[in-house]
Design a protein around this motif. Structure first.
Motif, short mmCIF file in Angstrom:
data_model
loop_
_atom_site.label_atom_id
_atom_site.label_comp_id
_atom_site.label_asym_id
_atom_site.label_seq_id
_atom_site.Cartn_x
_atom_site.Cartn_y
_atom_site.Cartn_z
N GLU A 42 0.87 -1.17 0.00
CA GLU A 42 0.00 0.00 0.00
C GLU A 42 0.91 1.22 0.00
O GLU A 42 1.68 1.42 0.94
N PHE A 43 0.85 2.02 -1.07
CA PHE A 43 1.72 3.19 -1.21
C PHE A 43 0.92 4.46 -0.98
O PHE A 43 -0.16 4.63 -1.53
N LYS A 44 1.47 5.34 -0.14
CA LYS A 44 0.81 6.62 0.14
C LYS A 44 1.79 7.76 -0.11
O LYS A 44 2.88 7.77 0.46
N ALA A 45 1.39 8.68 -0.98
CA ALA A 45 2.19 9.86 -1.28
C ALA A 45 1.66 11.04 -0.49
O ALA A 45 0.45 11.20 -0.35
N TYR A 46 2.57 11.84 0.04
CA TYR A 46 2.20 13.00 0.85
C TYR A 46 2.75 14.27 0.19
O TYR A 46 3.95 14.54 0.27
N PRO A 47 1.86 15.05 -0.46
CA PRO A 47 2.29 16.29 -1.10
C PRO A 47 2.87 17.25 -0.06
O PRO A 47 2.43 17.26 1.09
N ASN A 48 3.87 18.00 -0.45
CA ASN A 48 4.50 19.03 0.40
C ASN A 48 5.27 18.47 1.59
O ASN A 48 5.77 19.24 2.41
N LEU A 49 5.37 17.16 1.73
CA LEU A 49 6.12 16.59 2.85
C LEU A 49 7.56 16.39 2.42
O LEU A 49 7.84 15.72 1.42
N ALA A 50 8.49 16.97 3.17
CA ALA A 50 9.92 16.82 2.90
C ALA A 50 10.42 15.53 3.56
O ALA A 50 9.65 14.60 3.79
N HIS A 51 11.68 15.47 3.90
CA HIS A 51 12.28 14.26 4.47
C HIS A 51 11.99 14.21 5.97
O HIS A 51 12.84 14.51 6.81
N SER A 52 10.76 13.85 6.28
CA SER A 52 10.32 13.75 7.67
C SER A 52 9.07 12.88 7.73
O SER A 52 8.57 12.44 6.69
N ILE A 53 8.58 12.65 8.93
CA ILE A 53 7.35 11.89 9.13
C ILE A 53 6.29 12.85 9.66
O ILE A 53 6.56 13.62 10.58
N SER A 54 5.11 12.78 9.09
CA SER A 54 4.02 13.66 9.51
C SER A 54 3.06 12.93 10.45
O SER A 54 3.03 11.70 10.50
N ASN A 55 2.27 13.70 11.17
CA ASN A 55 1.24 13.11 12.03
C ASN A 55 0.25 12.30 11.21
O ASN A 55 -0.25 11.27 11.66
N GLU A 56 -0.04 12.77 10.00
CA GLU A 56 -0.95 12.05 9.11
C GLU A 56 -0.40 10.65 8.79
O GLU A 56 -1.14 9.67 8.79
N GLU A 57 0.89 10.56 8.54
CA GLU A 57 1.51 9.26 8.27
C GLU A 57 1.42 8.35 9.50
O GLU A 57 1.15 7.15 9.38
N LEU A 58 1.66 8.92 10.68
CA LEU A 58 1.61 8.13 11.90
C LEU A 58 0.19 7.62 12.19
O LEU A 58 0.00 6.49 12.63
N LYS A 59 -0.81 8.45 11.92
CA LYS A 59 -2.20 8.01 12.10
C LYS A 59 -2.53 6.89 11.11
O LYS A 59 -3.22 5.93 11.46
N SER A 60 -2.04 7.01 9.89
CA SER A 60 -2.25 5.98 8.89
C SER A 60 -1.58 4.67 9.33
O SER A 60 -2.16 3.59 9.21
N LEU A 61 -0.36 4.78 9.85
CA LEU A 61 0.36 3.61 10.36
C LEU A 61 -0.42 2.95 11.49
O LEU A 61 -0.58 1.73 11.52
#
Length: 177
Positions: free
Chosen positions: A138-157
């Motif tokens: 399952e691939f998720k692209a995050y627009p405007n996200l640089a080399h870091s982890i966002s809260n949105e990614e962590l919630k998805s995880l």
């Protein structure tokens, strides 16, 4: 050790160039040595009574590349592997070394589209590689996200792991009745 802007940094294996692209030469020997360390940790948990299906390996950047390698080369099906801003750290010849059980391990791959350290193209190369190996990703692209982890990614995880834990516990409870 890896180098960033001429500085030596601690690392799991050597990274020869930054930014990391989809065609970067990889330190496959170093990756495989690091995989042994991760497998030792997983084996210790399994020996302590944790079911492999309840073990999730997650990593960011170089840790994401190591996560992928560790999950693919582990001989059993794990709960999952989550790659954040990672890349495929070896060539396609590794596909022959992936066990049928490891091919069942699901992969969540997240990558920022504004990443200048591990380019988005490097992340995008992951799902086709896994598809060739017969695996689900399952691939998720995050627009405007640089080399870091966002809260949105962590919630998805979090929801991704919970869904897999619930499905593995319901399948094991139904098989024991």
């Amino acid at each position: 050790m890896a180098f960033q802007d001429g500085a030596v940094m601690p690392s799991w294996f050597d990274v020869r160039e930054i930014p990391i692209t989809a065609v970067l030469p990889n330190d496959e020997k170093g990756v495989l040595e690091a995989v042994q360390n991760v497998h030792a940790v997983i084996d210790k948990e399994v020996a302590a009574g944790i079911s492999p299906e309840n073990i999730f390996v997650c990593g960011f950047s170089q840790g994401g590349a190591l996560t992928l390698a560790s999950v693919l080369l582990y001989p059993k099906t794990l709960g999952g592997g989550a790659v954040f801003s990672g890349w495929v750290p070896f060539n396609s010849s590794i596909i022959d070394r992936i066990s049928p059980e490891a091919r069942k391990t699901p992969i969540l791959w997240s990558h920022g589209m504004a990443d200048r350290m591990v380019l988005f193209e490097a992340g995008q190369a992951g799902p086709p590689f896994l598809e060739r190996a017969g695996m689900k990703c399952e691939f998720k692209a995050y627009p405007n996200l640089a080399h870091s982890i966002s809260n949105e990614e962590l919630k998805s995880l979090e929801s991704w792991i919970k869904a897999r834990l619930n499905s593995s516990s319901s399948s094991s409870s139904s098989s024991s009745s």
